[in-house]
Design a protein around this motif. Structure first.
Motif, short mmCIF file in Angstrom:
data_model
loop_
_atom_site.label_atom_id
_atom_site.label_comp_id
_atom_site.label_asym_id
_atom_site.label_seq_id
_atom_site.Cartn_x
_atom_site.Cartn_y
_atom_site.Cartn_z
N ASP A 31 -4.10 -15.93 13.76
CA ASP A 31 -3.78 -15.88 12.33
C ASP A 31 -2.31 -15.52 12.10
OD1 ASP A 31 -4.30 -13.34 13.32
OD2 ASP A 31 -5.11 -12.59 11.44
N ILE A 32 -1.78 -14.66 12.95
CA ILE A 32 -0.36 -14.30 12.84
C ILE A 32 0.51 -15.51 13.18
CG2 ILE A 32 1.49 -12.83 13.80
CD1 ILE A 32 -0.45 -11.19 12.22
N MET A 33 0.13 -16.23 14.23
CA MET A 33 0.91 -17.42 14.65
C MET A 33 0.99 -18.43 13.51
SD MET A 33 2.35 -18.27 17.62
CE MET A 33 1.32 -17.87 19.04
N LEU A 34 -0.17 -18.71 12.90
CA LEU A 34 -0.19 -19.70 11.82
C LEU A 34 0.59 -19.19 10.61
CD1 LEU A 34 -3.88 -20.92 12.17
CD2 LEU A 34 -1.83 -22.33 12.45
N ALA A 35 0.48 -17.89 10.34
CA ALA A 35 1.20 -17.33 9.18
C ALA A 35 2.71 -17.40 9.39
CB ALA A 35 0.75 -15.88 8.95
N ARG A 36 3.16 -17.06 10.60
CA ARG A 36 4.60 -17.10 10.88
C ARG A 36 5.12 -18.54 10.82
NH1 ARG A 36 5.99 -12.15 13.55
NH2 ARG A 36 5.02 -10.67 12.14
N ALA A 37 4.33 -19.47 11.39
CA ALA A 37 4.75 -20.88 11.38
C ALA A 37 4.89 -21.37 9.94
CB ALA A 37 3.75 -21.73 12.15
N ALA A 38 3.95 -20.99 9.08
CA ALA A 38 4.02 -21.39 7.67
C ALA A 38 5.22 -20.74 7.00
CB ALA A 38 2.71 -21.01 6.97
N GLU A 39 5.43 -19.46 7.28
CA GLU A 39 6.57 -18.74 6.68
C GLU A 39 7.90 -19.39 7.06
OE1 GLU A 39 6.59 -14.63 7.91
OE2 GLU A 39 8.70 -14.38 7.34
N TYR A 40 8.00 -19.88 8.30
CA TYR A 40 9.25 -20.45 8.78
C TYR A 40 9.37 -21.94 8.44
CZ TYR A 40 9.29 -16.18 11.64
OH TYR A 40 9.25 -14.88 12.06
#
Ligand SMILES: [Fe+2]
Ligand SMILES: [Fe+2]
Length: 201
Positions: free
Chosen positions: A66-75
């Motif tokens: 969930d962190i990976m997907l959140a960071r990818a979306a944020e970036y």
């Protein structure tokens, strides 16, 4: 193998790795770095850039999905259905972005190498190809293809080791249900001869 001498910005990355990565993953990251620093200079690549790329490549490898997907979306990174199914595939792009945003990375070749290290991509630069070979074949890797890649590298040079790795990845792909299309395209590109590289003796 030459001992690793890190510059201050590399020391900062290594300190972050020690906090973020599980023990085995940390050992892998350092092993990739030593391996790449060992053979990369013979390809005409600068030692500092080799070390920085290798240290960074798995910076985000232990993120939860969930962190990976959140960071990818944020970036603002592209998130495809295969990434939603396997968020781990995003650890290269997320690491490249973190390095650029928070660790002062300005070297585009290092960014590219870190970004694509998991799947590869047709047209990938020499630093990126070298990082992929080091990641695949560092001495702590347990699968037999790792030792064979190192043997081919020592015996026949980098171009042959790259082709051996591409063939091995294609072989692995036959056993997987999901083979990233970018990896398939990268391996095909390598097997078609991609740009020739200086051969080591
Ligand atoms: Fe990785
Ligand atoms: Fe890795």
């Amino acid at each position: 193998m030459a001992p690793l001498a890190l510059n201050p910005s590399q020391e900062r990355i290594a300190a972050l790795l020690r906090v973020r990565l599980k023990e085995k993953r940390l050992a892998h990251a350092l092993s990739v770095t030593e391996h790449l620093a060992d053979f990369g200079p013979e390809l005409g690549l600068e030692r500092d850039r080799l070390i920085t790329a290798a240290l960074l490549h798995d910076l985000c490898r232990n993120f939860e999905d969930d962190i990976m997907l959140a960071r990818a979306a944020e970036y603002g990174l592209p998130i495809e259905p295969i990434h939603e199914a396997r968020p781990i595939l995003l650890h290269g792009p997320v690491a490249a972005e973190e390095a650029r945003r928070y660790l002062g990375l300005t070297d585009e070749d290092v960014y590219e190498a870190v970004y694509w290290h998991t799947t590869g991509t047709p047209g990938l630069g020499l630093l990126g190809r070298a990082l992929m070979v080091a990641d695949f074949s560092e001495p702590l890797r347990k699968y037999p293809e790792a030792a064979e890649t190192r043997a081919v590298l020592a015996r026949e040079g980098f171009g042959a080791a790259l082709r051996y790795m591409a063939q091995a990845k294609q072989g692995f792909a036959e056993k997987k249900t999901q083979f990233h299309p970018e990896t398939r395209a990268f391996c095909d590109w390598v097997m078609r001869g991609c740009p020739p590289v200086p051969e080591t003796d």
